[in-house]
Design an enzyme around this catalytic site. Structure first.
Site, mmCIF file in Angstrom:
data_model
loop_
_atom_site.group_PDB
_atom_site.id
_atom_site.type_symbol
_atom_site.label_atom_id
_atom_site.label_comp_id
_atom_site.label_asym_id
_atom_site.label_seq_id
_atom_site.Cartn_x
_atom_site.Cartn_y
_atom_site.Cartn_z
ATOM 1 N N ASN A 394 -16.112 -5.530 -34.639
ATOM 2 C CA ASN A 394 -16.353 -6.861 -34.104
ATOM 3 C C ASN A 394 -17.809 -7.265 -34.279
ATOM 4 O O ASN A 394 -18.132 -8.014 -35.204
ATOM 5 C CB ASN A 394 -15.928 -6.916 -32.634
ATOM 6 C CG ASN A 394 -16.020 -8.314 -32.060
ATOM 7 O OD1 ASN A 394 -16.415 -9.246 -32.747
ATOM 8 N ND2 ASN A 394 -15.673 -8.470 -30.807
ATOM 9 N N ASP A 395 -18.691 -6.747 -33.422
ATOM 10 C CA ASP A 395 -20.089 -7.177 -33.449
ATOM 11 C C ASP A 395 -20.745 -7.009 -34.815
ATOM 12 O O ASP A 395 -21.593 -7.802 -35.198
ATOM 13 C CB ASP A 395 -20.886 -6.401 -32.396
ATOM 14 C CG ASP A 395 -20.502 -6.823 -30.986
ATOM 15 O OD1 ASP A 395 -20.061 -7.978 -30.819
ATOM 16 O OD2 ASP A 395 -20.633 -6.004 -30.064
ATOM 17 N N VAL A 396 -20.334 -5.978 -35.557
ATOM 18 C CA VAL A 396 -20.985 -5.715 -36.842
ATOM 19 C C VAL A 396 -20.600 -6.728 -37.914
ATOM 20 O O VAL A 396 -21.102 -6.670 -39.034
ATOM 21 C CB VAL A 396 -20.680 -4.287 -37.363
ATOM 22 C CG1 VAL A 396 -21.208 -3.243 -36.407
ATOM 23 C CG2 VAL A 396 -19.200 -4.090 -37.603
ATOM 24 N N THR A 397 -19.701 -7.672 -37.570
ATOM 25 C CA THR A 397 -19.341 -8.710 -38.532
ATOM 26 C C THR A 397 -19.796 -10.082 -38.059
ATOM 27 O O THR A 397 -19.555 -11.078 -38.727
ATOM 28 C CB THR A 397 -17.813 -8.796 -38.696
ATOM 29 O OG1 THR A 397 -17.244 -9.143 -37.430
ATOM 30 C CG2 THR A 397 -17.232 -7.483 -39.147
ATOM 31 N N ALA A 435 -21.330 -6.123 -27.258
ATOM 32 C CA ALA A 435 -22.564 -6.832 -26.934
ATOM 33 C C ALA A 435 -22.297 -7.995 -25.982
ATOM 34 O O ALA A 435 -23.207 -8.648 -25.509
ATOM 35 C CB ALA A 435 -23.236 -7.352 -28.203
#
Lengths: 465, 102
Positions: A394-397, A435
């Site tokens: 999720n956050d890494v995209t 996050a």
């Protein structure tokens, strides 16, 4: 009994073999041989120790018995452990190194004559300093790793535990450890030694509780580093080259991994260590939650999109590990490949709960490692790919990291998933990631949300292909 | 004046940190998990200290406070040595290259 000089040379040999063991890991082809070097190094170190003590009395039998007990437990765990549980396993193993260091230090403190360090109550100053540092770092490694283990295992909540005055308290404890070591060395009092251990156990515990679940890659690497420094401290006490070399290797290895992980999150090491990340952001994320339209689809739609694609990039994340979806994913990819679709995998440095976590899971599912790429290698390819299949990440995209300076993850390197012609996002709900921020990707024109369990969805897509 | 042997050990230590630094940077990121498990296994070379402690008792009393701590440490380190190397071996065996013709 062999001479001290000869055994020192053998310890040096095993130190060199350990260096070669790490060197082997520079590529998967040489890595298996590297591991054998490591085993050989360990064998030499243990054998030489027996020979140099030269006391083949009944105590020797007990040593073998305890090696056998520990060894069978270790071997049993190594064969039984599922690959998804690797972070917990490594955290657990770190705690054992830490505890072993503490116990060796205690033994040396109680019976310094056996180690040639002087007499009880009159231990050589240098040795006492080294011993107390080794013991303190070992204790911190032990209790810190236990907390990391509990958090990873889900026994303890992964959310950060913070309280008022946490940082001043930790600072006071750290200073008191230094003072305790100083007093211990000047008085040789055994009471101070026990207090030092107790306080070090406490600080290890306090240092890790404020750190959240997704920061675990940094924590594990850091504890890896600590276990190395603890071993080095004991190595100085025992005047043992193998232990000093190994301690330095492991210490720097852990430090480098922590650095890589921090860089992957664009956060400073101190920011991670001071902790509490994600706890405060949760509220702000909840208040500004607005209802935006998303396109959601089913396995059929996803299969249709992929069947008509010529290249697909898979972006796995921690969710894939949780859902144990790696095998189902490989089967889906096999079907895609049969239809002459080019498939590659893109791995973010902090995907998962430990460095390289995703790579191991994909390797377990028989994904060839030359189809798996790191962020820098593959990020430009998203623009030319037809479909990005985001599974459990999720956050890494999140493109917000590139566009919104206000965002807590601004500046973090992310995978340019949004540049793909279409994005398939497997996720159980719209809830924000770790996050605590919304992912803009959910609301893009070309994104199709697939709300389901990752494993089930992948299996369904395969059926529809 | 003679040089304190501590200085030699310190030299080995500092140089090993540098060796570790360069060697670990050359480790491919896809093998970072095996790297952690193997460093775990090798740091258990601390077992040499535990063995010395375990053998410190004399023939009349194999078990004294100091040697008992040694024995426990031997078991703990052995879990790590066997567990660490074997799990690394198991992981590394899974890393395969693409089959050329299929």
């Amino acid at each position: 009994m062999i001479s001290a000089n000869l055994s020192a040379i053998f310890y040096l040999v095993s130190g060199v073999l350990f260096i070669l063991a790490l060197r082997g890991l520079s590529s998967p082809e040489t890595s298996r041989q590297g591991n054998l070097f490591g085993i050989l190094g360990m064998f030499i170190a243990v054998t030489v120790t027996f020979l140099s003590v030269g006391n083949f009395s009944s105590g020797f039998i007990f040593v073998l018995v305890f090696i056998l007990i520990g060894g069978s437990i270790g071997a049993f765990i190594a064969y039984k452990i599922p690959m998804t549980a690797m972070p917990e396993l490594v955290a657990g193993f770190h705690s054992l190194v830490g505890l072993a260091a503490v116990f060796v230090a205690i033994s040396a403190f109680l019976n310094p004559e056996a180690f040639n360090l002087g007499k009880p109550g009159n231990i050589k100053l240098g040795s006492l300093i080294e011993m107390s540092i080794g013991a303190a770092v070992g204790a911190i490694t032990f209790s810190g790793s236990i907390i990391a283990f509990l958090k990873l295992q889900g026994i303890m909540s992964g959310s950060p535990i913070t309280f008022k005055g946490q940082h001043p308290l930790n600072a006071i404890i750290l200073v008191s450890i230094v003072i305790l070591i100083y007093l211990l060395c000047s008085t040789q009092s055994s009471n101070l030694f026990w207090i030092l251990l107790a306080v070090s156990f406490l600080i290890g515990f306090l240092l890790i509780i404020p750190i959240g679940g997704a920061d675990m890659p940094v924590v594990i690497s850091m504890l890896n580093s600590y276990s190395g420094w603890a071993a080095a401290g004991i190595g100085f006490t025992l005047e043992n080259t193998a232990l000093i070399i190994t301690g330095a290797l492991v210490g720097s290895s852990g430090a480098i991994l922590s650095y890589i992980m921090c860089k992957g999150m664009n956060r400073s090491f101190f920011n991670v260590i001071l902790g509490g990340f994600g706890a405060t952001e949760d509220n702000s994320g909840a208040t500004k939650k607005e209802q935006r339209p998303v396109k959601s689809g089913n396995a059929d739609d996803a299969a249709f999109l992929m069947k008509n694609a010529s290249s697909v990039i898979i972006v796995p994340g921690y969710g894939m590990a949780v859902a144990q979806a790696q095998h189902a994913l490989r089967e889906m990819v096999d079907t895609l490949k049969k239809n002459d679709i080019k498939v590659s995998y893109a791995i973010h440095p902090v995907a998962g709960r430990m460095p390289g976590h995703m790579n191991v899971l994909l390797a377990e599912a028989n994904v060839p490692y030359d189809e798996v790429f790191e962020l820098e290698e593959i990020n430009n390819d998203f623009a030319n790919a037809d479909v990005a299949f985001v599974i459990g990440a999720n956050d890494v995209t999140n493109p917000v990291a590139k566009t919104d300076p206000q965002s807590p993850i601004y500046g973090m390197p992310v995978l340019d998933v949004e540049k793909c012609k279409s994005v398939l996002f497997v996720k159980r709900s719209l809830s924000p990631g770790y996050a605590g921020i919304d992912n803009d990707l959910f609301y893009k024109e070309n994104t199709l949300m697939l709300f389901a369990d990752a494993k089930k969805m992948t299996e369904d897509i395969t059926k529809n292909l | 004046m003679e040089i304190d042997p501590l200085i030699f050990r310190l030299s080995i230590f500092i140089l090993s940190i540098f060796v570790g630094y360069y060697v670990v940077w050359s480790v491919t990121p896809s093998l970072h998990t095996p790297l952690m498990s193997v460093t775990n296994a090798i740091s258990s070379v601390i077992i040499v200290g535990a063995i010395i402690a375990g053998l410190s008792g004399n023939s009349e009393s194999i078990f004294n406070t100091s040697s008992v701590f040694g024995f426990i440490a031997i078991a703990l380190a052995a879990i790590n040595i066997f567990g660490g190397f074997l799990v690394t071996q198991r992981m590394l065996a899974m890393y395969k290259k693409k089959k050329k013709d299929k």
